[in-house]
Design an enzyme around this catalytic site. Sequence first.
Site, PDB file in Angstrom:
ATOM      1  N   ILE A 104     106.286  -7.584 -30.239  1.00 50.41           N
ATOM      2  CA  ILE A 104     107.052  -9.059 -30.275  1.00 50.41           C
ATOM      3  C   ILE A 104     107.800  -9.219 -29.191  1.00 50.41           C
ATOM      4  O   ILE A 104     108.495  -8.313 -28.356  1.00 50.41           O
ATOM      5  CB  ILE A 104     107.998  -8.975 -31.491  1.00 50.41           C
ATOM      6  CG1 ILE A 104     107.165  -8.768 -32.738  1.00 50.41           C
ATOM      7  CG2 ILE A 104     108.769 -10.041 -31.478  1.00 50.41           C
ATOM      8  CD1 ILE A 104     107.973  -8.242 -33.936  1.00 50.41           C
ATOM      9  N   ASP A 125     105.475 -14.893 -35.578  1.00 54.04           N
ATOM     10  CA  ASP A 125     104.364 -15.435 -36.243  1.00 54.04           C
ATOM     11  C   ASP A 125     104.709 -16.906 -36.937  1.00 54.04           C
ATOM     12  O   ASP A 125     104.441 -16.987 -38.204  1.00 54.04           O
ATOM     13  CB  ASP A 125     104.006 -14.667 -37.499  1.00 54.04           C
ATOM     14  CG  ASP A 125     103.200 -13.099 -36.816  1.00 54.04           C
ATOM     15  OD1 ASP A 125     103.006 -13.258 -35.539  1.00 54.04           O
ATOM     16  OD2 ASP A 125     103.217 -12.042 -37.442  1.00 54.04           O
ATOM     17  N   HIS A 143      96.518 -15.033 -34.614  1.00 57.27           N
ATOM     18  CA  HIS A 143      97.177 -14.291 -35.771  1.00 57.27           C
ATOM     19  C   HIS A 143      96.101 -14.082 -36.771  1.00 57.27           C
ATOM     20  O   HIS A 143      95.483 -15.142 -37.163  1.00 57.27           O
ATOM     21  CB  HIS A 143      98.329 -14.775 -36.331  1.00 57.27           C
ATOM     22  CG  HIS A 143      98.876 -14.383 -37.241  1.00 57.27           C
ATOM     23  ND1 HIS A 143      99.651 -12.935 -37.283  1.00 57.27           N
ATOM     24  CD2 HIS A 143      99.123 -14.647 -38.795  1.00 57.27           C
ATOM     25  CE1 HIS A 143     100.190 -12.702 -38.444  1.00 57.27           C
ATOM     26  NE2 HIS A 143      99.935 -13.516 -39.479  1.00 57.27           N
TER      27      HIS A 143
HETATM   28  C1  GAR Z   1      92.855 -10.117 -33.497  1.00 57.77           C
HETATM   29  O1  GAR Z   1      92.320 -10.018 -34.762  1.00 57.77           O
HETATM   30  C2  GAR Z   1      93.986 -10.753 -33.326  1.00 57.77           C
HETATM   31  O2  GAR Z   1      94.392 -11.601 -34.347  1.00 57.77           O
HETATM   32  C3  GAR Z   1      95.013  -9.688 -33.832  1.00 57.77           C
HETATM   33  O3  GAR Z   1      94.608  -8.449 -33.253  1.00 57.77           O
HETATM   34  C4  GAR Z   1      93.247  -8.460 -33.307  1.00 57.77           C
HETATM   35  C5  GAR Z   1      92.658  -8.516 -31.967  1.00 57.77           C
HETATM   36  O4  GAR Z   1      91.339  -8.132 -31.614  1.00 57.77           O
HETATM   37  N1  GAR Z   1      96.329  -9.772 -33.483  1.00 57.77           N
HETATM   38  C6  GAR Z   1      97.572  -9.429 -34.164  1.00 57.77           C
HETATM   39  O5  GAR Z   1      97.414  -8.775 -35.367  1.00 57.77           O
HETATM   40  C7  GAR Z   1      98.823  -9.721 -33.461  1.00 57.77           C
HETATM   41  N2  GAR Z   1      99.998  -9.599 -34.441  1.00 57.77           N
HETATM   42  P1  GAR Z   1      90.470  -7.888 -30.267  1.00 57.77           P
HETATM   43  O6  GAR Z   1      91.226  -6.808 -29.468  1.00 57.77           O
HETATM   44  O7  GAR Z   1      89.190  -7.661 -30.638  1.00 57.77           O
HETATM   45  O8  GAR Z   1      90.522  -9.171 -29.506  1.00 57.77           O
END
Ligand code: GAR
Length: 211
Positions: A100, A169, A117
């Site tokens: 954060i 968020d 998100h």
């Molecule tokens: C994604 O689903 C994104 O929305 C989430 O992490 C993943 C990253 O995927 N973000 C969060 O949860 C933020 N709080 P990636 O590393 O394969 O792009």
Amino acid sequence: MYTVAVLISGSGSNLQALFDAQDAGGLGGAEVSLVISDRGDAYGLQRALSRGVAAAHVPLPAAPSGSARHAARAAWEQRLARVVAAFTPDLVVLAGFMRILSPDFLQHFSNRVINLHPALLPADGGDTVVTSSGLIIPALRGAHVVTDAMRLGMPVTGCTIHRVTPRVDDGPILASAEIPVLPDDDDASLHERIKAHERRMIVQVVRDLAT
Ligand code: GAR
């Protein structure tokens, strides 16, 4: 040139979607010029380095609780802000960045930080979301929202791209998609379907902002 800094903590499949779109001429002239991770083992750093894109690991040092931790965190954010600012990005994308960011960080990049998100968020900052079919579902916030959607037995969840404000968020929504939770889903299968939507959405949002 519209320059983009991407902050990650993990795999970076959304980062890869931006790279792929850039290569295919589908990013509206935007270019990812910097990738930063708070984790040294984030695969997204390798994705950047293998393309010759600047990549930095800015670790948050472990600190004892209390004021020492607070000071360590503030110093880390200042380092992070300095690295990002050195590249003067037009846009900062939080693509799976699991920290954060405080108002102090955000004020350096006013209205230029967006977040992915993996759940639906309401436009009014409230605690519920009304889906297109009129269902009222909880607005899931925090770091475990895919697991939360499964645990709560929600029939539908989704993903949201929003501008980042000091409220976690929350912030003006740029794009969102509803995604049904299937009967035989587990956390991994649901998250993978969500990420497939996210990858399309982030490309579209960055292209729209850049053009
Ligand atoms: C994604 O689903 C994104 O929305 C989430 O992490 C993943 C990253 O995927 N973000 C969060 O949860 C933020 N709080 P990636 O590393 O394969 O792009």
